[in-house]
Scaffold this motif. Structure first.
Motif, short mmCIF file in Angstrom:
data_model
loop_
_atom_site.label_atom_id
_atom_site.label_comp_id
_atom_site.label_asym_id
_atom_site.label_seq_id
_atom_site.Cartn_x
_atom_site.Cartn_y
_atom_site.Cartn_z
N ALA A 74 52.21 -41.87 53.16
CA ALA A 74 51.50 -41.23 54.21
C ALA A 74 52.59 -40.02 54.42
O ALA A 74 53.99 -40.28 54.56
CB ALA A 74 51.71 -42.28 55.44
N ALA A 75 51.97 -39.03 54.97
CA ALA A 75 52.84 -37.90 55.45
C ALA A 75 52.35 -37.33 56.71
O ALA A 75 50.95 -37.26 56.92
CB ALA A 75 53.02 -37.04 54.34
N VAL A 76 53.10 -36.92 57.68
CA VAL A 76 52.49 -35.91 58.96
C VAL A 76 53.45 -34.79 58.50
O VAL A 76 54.84 -34.91 58.67
CB VAL A 76 52.69 -36.62 60.00
N GLU B 274 57.25 -35.67 57.93
CA GLU B 274 57.92 -37.10 57.47
C GLU B 274 56.99 -37.69 56.55
O GLU B 274 55.84 -37.84 56.79
CB GLU B 274 57.96 -37.82 58.67
N ILE B 275 57.64 -38.03 55.36
CA ILE B 275 56.93 -38.82 54.28
C ILE B 275 57.41 -40.15 54.01
O ILE B 275 58.86 -40.45 54.00
CB ILE B 275 56.88 -37.78 53.10
N TRP B 276 56.67 -41.18 53.94
CA TRP B 276 56.83 -42.48 53.60
C TRP B 276 56.16 -42.80 52.60
O TRP B 276 55.04 -42.72 52.29
CB TRP B 276 56.46 -43.56 54.85
N THR B 277 56.82 -43.86 51.64
CA THR B 277 56.02 -44.36 50.33
C THR B 277 56.18 -45.89 50.56
O THR B 277 57.45 -46.53 50.98
CB THR B 277 56.46 -43.97 49.28
N GLU C 270 47.66 -34.42 57.77
CA GLU C 270 48.05 -35.85 57.52
C GLU C 270 47.64 -36.14 56.27
O GLU C 270 46.47 -35.81 55.74
CB GLU C 270 47.43 -36.59 58.54
N LEU C 271 48.37 -36.73 55.43
CA LEU C 271 48.26 -37.17 54.14
C LEU C 271 48.28 -38.78 53.74
O LEU C 271 49.28 -39.25 54.25
CB LEU C 271 49.07 -36.51 53.02
N THR C 272 47.43 -39.34 53.41
CA THR C 272 47.58 -40.81 52.90
C THR C 272 46.86 -41.05 51.50
O THR C 272 45.84 -40.48 51.42
CB THR C 272 46.88 -41.82 54.01
#
Length: 453
Positions: free
Chosen positions: A173-175, A164-167, A136-138
């Motif tokens: 955020a990415a999972v 899945e990556i959102w900006t 998980e990345l934020t």
């Protein structure tokens, strides 16, 4: 559960009691395909529990159903939700076997033996599965980070099976779910896991050494839906607050209002915005994670516009009592609506899967000065099904020259089936790309917090 003589059953845990209540009050599911000419009616009734509305909407979303109208009421110990649904093409459901399968899936998902466990779903329980690890990345945004992260994972012999990556508002955020390149199972060696975390942490810090990277590893089973987890990550990372009020005015920005209905002790939340898939899930998810209970709701979508009205109270039973609380709800709902909106060029790739495919594709994007602003990466059997939303690193619309350059770089491994202006010549024996153009709001990927499980 145990029996105390003369006093009836006692419960060893809240979850055991919740299971008992669900078994005593099984969900009622009725699918009416005759009353409306343009939609199928799905009626769901069940014992009322905190978060159950989100669970129902999540099930419909996972079944790829589009909700055009909904009527929700949940006063007392029972809730009744009525949804008008269609398929992705906007048509009512026709296949009787598919309808029966949908009814069975909803019943199983909401039944006593379902994966829905309120006490556990409210926590962010995380764990490594036996067949993959989750990263998980934020954090804050910078161009080209997805390419860099993918390259690091490839160099460490980790294969990305889904992501899945959102900006939004300079945040990301990415999972990502990864496996060992050789075994195609989860990485279990602790030394190697530490190396993965160390390399990614160093990468994610970038030039912002004071920010660092958050890291954690946990055990257990995570039941949190990926889309909900992304909302939680971005909410906790403050994407609804950073630069709020400084975003250029947009004619299609959502309009959210909150007022109190003092006679009934409800707060009434009203949302008007452009309609899109999964909109109802995003708004109900945010209200639930902000600890509000929806008692009544009226949902309508018509002519590409959505209207949502929720009658809510906090889980402690009170309406919104302060102006700060009201503004917080408005900001969080606006952000939840905008996170999934990606305007610009949409690239869809269906290809034979191979180790390092994500790294290869994102490297080509980066070399052509493209920034990925949202991505959905999945693997179905031996096929990679990937969707990327991209823009120019300078914030401009992707031009034809760049698209031709991408096609040339990937060569025979890719075929363009459509692009923003006119169909391009197709090559044989290659995967399929579909390109769609819309206006694109500037976003990018950048220095992130890291969570590996």
């Amino acid at each position: 559960m145990s029996i105390d003589e003369g006093y009836g059953p006692t419960w060893d845990s809240d979850d055991e009691y919740d299971n008992f209540i669900r078994k005593m009050n099984p969900p009622s599911i009725i699918i009416d395909n005759d009353s409306l000419a343009d939609a199928t009616i799905v009626k769901v009734g069940s014992a009322n529990e905190y978060g159950i509305l989100l669970e129902v909407i999540q099930v419909l979303m996972d079944l790829n159903l589009v909700i055009s109208k909904a009527y929700i009421t949940s006063d007392g110990g029972w809730f009744m939700d009525v949804f008008n649904v269609t398929d992705k093409e906007g048509l009512k459901l026709k296949d009787k076997a598919a309808i029966a399968e949908i009814e069975g899936y909803i019943r199983k998902s909401l039944g006593a033996d379902s994966r829905y466990m309120p006490a556990k779903r409210r926590s962010v329980g995380v764990a490594a599965s036996t067949d993959h690890n989750v990263i998980e990345l934020t954090g804050s945004d910078r161009p080209g980070l997805l390419s860099e992260v993918s390259a690091v994972l490839a160099s460490l012999k980790c294969n990305v099976v889904s992501a899945e990556i959102w900006t939004h508002n300079t945040r990301v955020a990415a999972v990502m779910r990864v496996t060992d390149e050789d075994t195609m199972l989860a990485v279990t060696d602790t030394v190697r896991l530490e190396m993965i975390k160390e390399r990614l942490s160093y990468l994610l810090r970038g030039n912002n050494l004071s920010r660092g990277a958050a890291m954690a590893e946990a055990s257990g089973t995570s039941a949190t839906h990926t889309d909900r987890r992304l909302h939680q990550m971005m909410l906790s990372d403050g994407d609804c607050e950073e630069f709020h009020g400084h975003v250029p005015a947009q004619p299609q920005r959502p309009k959210v209002t909150v007022r109190n209905w003092k006679d009934k002790d409800y707060s009434v939340v009203t949302i008007r915005c452009k309609d899109r898939p999964k909109l109802l899930f995003d708004t109900v998810c945010t209200l639930t994670d902000l600890r509000y209970v929806v008692y009544h709701a009226n949902i309508d979508a018509n002519n590409n516009q959505a209207y949502q009205e929720f009658y809510v109270r906090h889980v402690n039973g009170s309406p919104m009592n302060t102006e700060a609380e009201r503004l917080r709800v408005i900001q969080c709902l606006e952000s939840a609506i905008e996170r999934r909106v990606s305007e610009g060029v949409k690239l869809e790739l269906c290809s034979n899967d191979k180790v390092g495919l994500l790294s290869e594709v994102t490297r080509i994007f980066r070399e052509n000065s493209l920034t990925v602003t949202r991505a959905e990466v999945s693997t179905k059997g031996r096929t990679a099904v990937n969707t990327f939303y991209v823009r120019s690193s300078a914030g401009e619309v992707v031009d034809q020259k760049t698209i031709d350059s991408i096609r040339e770089a990937i060569g025979h491994n890719i075929q363009v089936k459509g692009h923003p202006e006119a169909p391009a010549p197709q090559q044989k024996e290659s995967p399929t790309w579909f390109l769609f153009a819309n206006l694109f709001r500037p976003r990018s990927l950048s220095s992130l917090g890291l969570f590996v499980r």
